[in-house]
Design an enzyme around this catalytic site. Structure first.
Site, mmCIF file in Angstrom:
data_model
loop_
_atom_site.group_PDB
_atom_site.id
_atom_site.type_symbol
_atom_site.label_atom_id
_atom_site.label_comp_id
_atom_site.label_asym_id
_atom_site.label_seq_id
_atom_site.Cartn_x
_atom_site.Cartn_y
_atom_site.Cartn_z
ATOM 1 N N GLU A 89 -2.104 1.147 -8.606
ATOM 2 C CA GLU A 89 -3.507 0.723 -8.481
ATOM 3 C C GLU A 89 -4.344 1.817 -7.818
ATOM 4 O OE1 GLU A 89 -3.949 -3.293 -7.180
ATOM 5 O OE2 GLU A 89 -5.715 -2.847 -5.985
ATOM 6 N N LYS B 296 0.837 -1.200 0.000
ATOM 7 C CA LYS B 296 0.000 0.000 0.000
ATOM 8 C C LYS B 296 0.871 1.249 0.000
ATOM 9 C CE LYS B 296 -4.022 -2.083 0.417
ATOM 10 N NZ LYS B 296 -4.892 -2.197 -0.777
ATOM 11 N N ASP C 168 -0.474 0.229 -4.429
ATOM 12 C CA ASP C 168 -1.926 0.464 -4.408
ATOM 13 C C ASP C 168 -2.221 1.684 -3.539
ATOM 14 O OD1 ASP C 168 -4.665 0.378 -4.213
ATOM 15 O OD2 ASP C 168 -4.776 -1.704 -3.535
ATOM 16 N N HIS D 25 -9.159 -9.152 -7.817
ATOM 17 C CA HIS D 25 -9.140 -8.556 -6.486
ATOM 18 C C HIS D 25 -9.834 -9.493 -5.487
ATOM 19 C CE1 HIS D 25 -11.102 -6.129 -3.235
ATOM 20 N NE2 HIS D 25 -9.857 -5.720 -3.121
ATOM 21 N N GLU E 195 -11.683 -2.959 -8.373
ATOM 22 C CA GLU E 195 -12.394 -3.484 -7.207
ATOM 23 C C GLU E 195 -13.590 -2.608 -6.831
ATOM 24 O OE1 GLU E 195 -8.657 -2.835 -4.987
ATOM 25 O OE2 GLU E 195 -9.934 -2.316 -3.314
ATOM 26 N N ASP F 144 -13.643 -7.963 -9.422
ATOM 27 C CA ASP F 144 -13.873 -8.746 -8.205
ATOM 28 C C ASP F 144 -15.257 -9.379 -8.350
ATOM 29 O OD1 ASP F 144 -14.875 -9.517 -5.664
ATOM 30 O OD2 ASP F 144 -13.508 -8.143 -4.646
HETATM 31 MG MG MG Z 1 -6.678 -2.551 -4.234
#
Ligand code: MG
Length: 368
Positions: free
Chosen positions: A227, A167, A201, A303, A253, A276
């Protein structure tokens, strides 16, 4: 085959460790809404929707009050027709959000019944391209210290993953760059079977200028994809970021229909498509998004929902990666996903094989 009964259950699943990203804060539980279908030929099928801790009761209520009656005495093999009925049943209040999640859980159960009736794995029913798919280790790790982050990444490497995602989206951009740089260096030191791929992400945290500025720095560090740099509503912004960067932009997602994916892809706003099956409307809708991506020559990297996505990725030609998500449901699954040498293996069992051990699940008060 006719559906004679359908039931739902709502459960709270504590996570082993608290997680954090740039927009959802600290997360320590998942909700599961589990749908079961019982047929007149003795086949019992199930599907589920998950949340990151909120909204599960609304999903269950939509299924119980608006959707189940559409299924009774219907044949699961007419899944396209049933999907359409569900979509229009909730259209006025739906076209995404909790309505889509409710449809997803049922659609997944319909496909489970179809595959079980044929005594085949779901992937085989869809038409296989492969029987395993590469996984990447995906941390929800913005709350971790740098040492803890490197420890997490080290665990992914030890397990044989050839790609890792972390992240970003800290308040201080310098801290993001420091973390990504440290992980890149760590991975370069750990390489065994070639360079380990790194992705990042941002969980919708930035605006266009910030995303481009950060993306250019990540490019220098060899990051494969950025992302969700922006809110999902900003299609044009994603296109600007994708045009400005040589690195790939990934999202999906938070897109809740094939129409949303169509808008993104036709705007040149996506390089890597991340559907997803739960947030999108189930297996039926997922397959259409994968086909749209294929027509635009784009790869699919899923995802969450690893256990069912392995079937879907094995059944399309443009599969890229399965996300091995930090939110592990393994403790609650009867047959957790099997990983080998950086690949997830499609289970060779009838149906999708994603069945929860309900003796380990905690029903949410008063709504089971
Ligand atoms: Mg993500």
């Amino acid at each position: 085959m006719k559906i004679k009964e359908a039931t739902t259950g709502l459960y709270r699943v504590p996570l082993r460790n608290p997680h954090a990203d740039a927009t959802h804060g600290h997360m320590n539980q998942v909700e599961l809404v589990i749908v079961k279908l019982f047929t007149d030929v003795g086949i019992e099928a199930s599907g589920y929707a998950y949340t990151i801790g909120r909204g599960g009761a609304a999903i269950k209520a939509l299924i119980d009050q608006e959707l189940i009656h559409l299924l009774l005495n219907e044949d699961p093999r007419y899944v396209e027709s049933l999907w359409e009925k569900m979509w229009w049943q909730l259209h006025w209040v739906g076209r995404g959000g909790v309505a889509t999640f409710a449809i997803s859980a049922i659609d997944m159960a319909l496909w489970d019944a179809i595959a079980k009736a044929a005594a085949q794995p779901l992937g085989a029913i869809l038409g296989l391209h492969r029987d395993r798919v590469p996984v990447y280790g995906s941390g929800v790790d913005l709350n971790l210290t740098l040492d803890e982050l490197l420890e997490e990444v080290g665990c992914f490497v030890e397990r044989g993953f050839t790609a890792v995602k972390i992240k970003v989206g800290k308040n201080d951009p310098e801290e993001d760059l420091e973390r990504v740089n440290a992980v890149r260096n760590f991975l370069d030191g750990a390489r065994g079977r070639g360079r380990i791929v790194l992705m990042v992400d941002a969980n919708m945290r930035w605006d266009v200028p910030k995303a481009i500025t950060m993306g250019r720095e990540f490019e220098k560090l060899g990051v494969l994809w950025l992302e969700e740099p922006l809110i999902p509503d900003d299609v044009e912004g994603h296109a600007k970021v994708a045009n400005a960067l040589s690195m790939a932009v990934a999202a999906g997602e938070n897109l809740h229909s094939k129409y949303e994916f169509k808008r993104y892809i036709s705007a040149g706003a996506l390089d890597i498509v991340q559907p997803d099956v739960v947030t999108l409307g189930g297996v039926t809708e997922w397959l259409k998004v994968a086909a749209i991506a294929e027509a635009w020559n784009l790869p699919v990297a899923t995802h969450f929902a690893d256990e069912i996505h392995v079937h879907l990725l094995c059944a399309i030609p443009n599969a890229m990666y399965l996300e091995h998500h930090a939110y592990r449901l393994d403790d609650y699954l009867i047959n957790p996903l099997v990983l080998k040498d950086g690949y997830a293996i499609m289970p060779d069992v009838p149906g999708h094989g994603v069945y929860f051990d309900e003796t380990k699940l905690t029903p949410i008060d008063g709504v089971k």
